[in-house]
Scaffold this active site. Structure first.
Site, PDB file in Angstrom:
ATOM      1  N   LYS A  16      -7.896 -21.467   4.323  1.00  0.00           N
ATOM      2  CA  LYS A  16      -8.051 -22.646   4.930  1.00  0.00           C
ATOM      3  C   LYS A  16      -7.085 -23.157   5.979  1.00  0.00           C
ATOM      4  O   LYS A  16      -7.792 -23.345   7.333  1.00  0.00           O
ATOM      5  CB  LYS A  16      -8.102 -23.772   3.859  1.00  0.00           C
ATOM      6  N   GLY A  40      -0.428 -24.783  -0.386  1.00  0.00           N
ATOM      7  CA  GLY A  40       0.548 -23.697   0.689  1.00  0.00           C
ATOM      8  C   GLY A  40      -0.523 -23.094   1.805  1.00  0.00           C
ATOM      9  O   GLY A  40      -1.302 -22.472   1.156  1.00  0.00           O
ATOM     10  N   GLN A 219      -6.544 -27.047  -2.165  1.00  0.00           N
ATOM     11  CA  GLN A 219      -7.265 -26.004  -3.222  1.00  0.00           C
ATOM     12  C   GLN A 219      -8.336 -25.743  -3.144  1.00  0.00           C
ATOM     13  O   GLN A 219      -8.844 -25.247  -1.936  1.00  0.00           O
ATOM     14  CB  GLN A 219      -6.937 -26.864  -4.395  1.00  0.00           C
TER      15      GLN A 219
END
Ligand code: GDP
Ligand code: IMO
Ligand code: MG
Length: 415
Positions: A16, A40, A219
């Site tokens: 992402k 992260g 996520q």
């Protein structure tokens, strides 16, 4: 103008950060809507690597405003540390005054509860995410705006700690004194209050001025609190709908939704993962894809692409397009499998059932290819790779908008 949205389709770490950074060059604002520093996001520009956890991945575009929305849980300590990587954030970074804080005791509770779960541990990042969201929902949380009055906040936190002292004792958690707490909160207040804002109003104003906004999810869909592999999930709404509550945009404010998905699958932490390969293939994917967590350094579990889970996620998020990431990691495999159904009690199903632990993947095998690494035009991809991508579109019933062939911002095919 409507805001576009980027969302993770699998179990996180799809890439992402790379796509948000790439697209941010054309946006006026990037806004995070959920999660915390469990995320992260790695960004690679001209051989320099940046690891972001809380700051939106638009920060490398000097012209974009970056917003941390009310739906994010913010560890002041982690945010202050992360902010030190960048100069001149004032006027470029805004943090919602109503976002909930992760304080040190949330983190200690997270870690203590994981230990108590033993073999059934979720495998959390140990960052206090679950406890901070639980207390938010239980109406016992602490919001960033409260940092404007440290004395009042310190009193409230002390009251909370006293009320819950039995729990802390049972978990063997040492609590701070009022002085220690006040000192810590003062540091947080001095560093963060200048960045606090009513971000809902900000986002509405930007929209009214026809500015381009990119909403950034953390996520992935299979870690969503409602739609993921519960209880092996994170504690927030990771899907596109999370942007509505996490930023104060309404469903009609959302424009194009792009799902980010790897050309194979990974998962870090425990819980069901139908296509996981414990053998040579998993090991090879981990090595080629450098599949080690950005946040915790843990090795990621690896396996083939799961088209059933991806189709489910695409529908849940309302994806207009998918970005297929890390295609180059499949370079050199003689054949490549894709999960096209799940076998349950001798029957093949094509949807995600409640219990994803006990399904057996049904695979379709595709021809492998030599090299896609660094390719920037679809026509230049090997024919077998083109066929693989076209098959993914059909199996997931979603068109592909971008293909990524290396960590670098520029190694991206835009269709
Ligand atoms: P995120 O959490 O979704 O932002 O993803 P992460 O940053 O945790 O993990 C993705 C990793 O893959 C990062 O190290 C990226 O630099 C890397 N990456 C992204 N796109 C590609 C790609 O197309 N090929 C390769 N080989 N690596 C990529
Ligand atoms: P990004 O944004 C991958 C996983 C943890 C664990 C579960 C719950 O980089 O994709 P938590 O600490 O959230 O309570 O842990 O969720 N997890 C992630 N896995 N990428 C992430 O974020 C993750 N954030 C949490 O490993 O299984
Ligand atoms: Mg990640």
């Amino acid at each position: 103008m409507k805001a576009d949205l980027i969302v993770g389709i699998q179990w996180g770490d799809e890439g992402k950060g790379k796509i948000v950074d790439l697209l941010a060059q054309k946006y006026d604002c990037v806004a995070r809507y959920q999660g915390g520093h469990n995320a992260g996001h790695t960004i690679v520009v001209d051989d320099k690597t940046y690891a972001l956890h809380l700051i939106p991945s638009g920060i490398l575009n000097p012209k974009a405003i970056n917003i941390i929305g009310n739906g994010v849980v913010v560890s002041p300590e982690a945010l202050i540390k992360e902010m030190k990587q960048f100069d001149n954030l004032f006027g470029r970074l805004f943090v919602s005054e109503s976002a909930h804080m992760i304080l040190s005791f949330h983190t200690l509770i997270d870690q203590a509860k994981e230990k108590l779960r033993g073999e059934k541990a979720i495998g959390t990042t140990g960052r206090g995410i679950g406890p901070a969201y639980s207390e938010k929902i239980a109406r016992a949380g602490f919001r960033l705006g409260e940092l404007r009055d440290v004395e009042a906040l310190a009193n409230r936190v002390m009251e909370y700690l006293e009320q819950n002292s039995a729990i802390f004792q049972a978990l063997d958690i040492k609590l701070p004194s009022k002085e220690e707490l006040s000192a810590e909160l003062t540091t947080f207040s001095e560093a963060l209050v200048p960045f606090l804002a009513n971000t809902t109003q900000m986002v509405w104003k930007l929209m009214d001025e026809d500015k381009k906004i990119l909403l950034e999810g953390a996520q992935g869909t299979m870690l969503d609190i409602d739609h993921g592999t519960y209880p092996y999930v994170t504690s927030s709404s990771t899907i596109s709908a999370g942007a509505c509550t996490g930023l104060g945009v309404n469903p009609k404010d959302i424009g194009k939704v792009t799902g980010i998905v790897k050309a194979y699958c990974t998962r870090v932490g425990n819980g069901p993962f139908p296509t996981e390969d414990h053998g040579e293939i998993g090991g090879r994917l981990r090595k080629a894809g450098h599949e080690f967590g950005t946040t915790t350094g843990r090795p990621r579990r690896c396996g083939w692409f799961d088209a059933v889970a991806c189709r489910y996620a695409s529908r849940l998020n309302g994806c207009d397009e998918l970005s297929i990431m890390k295609l180059d990691v499949l370079d050199g495999f003689e054949t490549i499998d894709v999960c096209v159904g799940y076998e349950v009690n001798g029957e093949v199903i094509d949807y995600v059932p409640l219990d994803l632990e006990n399904v057996k993947p049904v695979y379709k095998t595709f021809k492998g290819w030599d090299k896609t690494k660094g390719v920037r035009r679809f026509e230049d991809l090997p024919v077998a790779a083109q066929e693989y991508l076209r098959a993914l579109e059909e199996l997931t019933q979603t068109k592909i908008g971008m293909i990524s062939t290396s960590p670098d911002r520029n190694d991206t095919i835009i269709l």
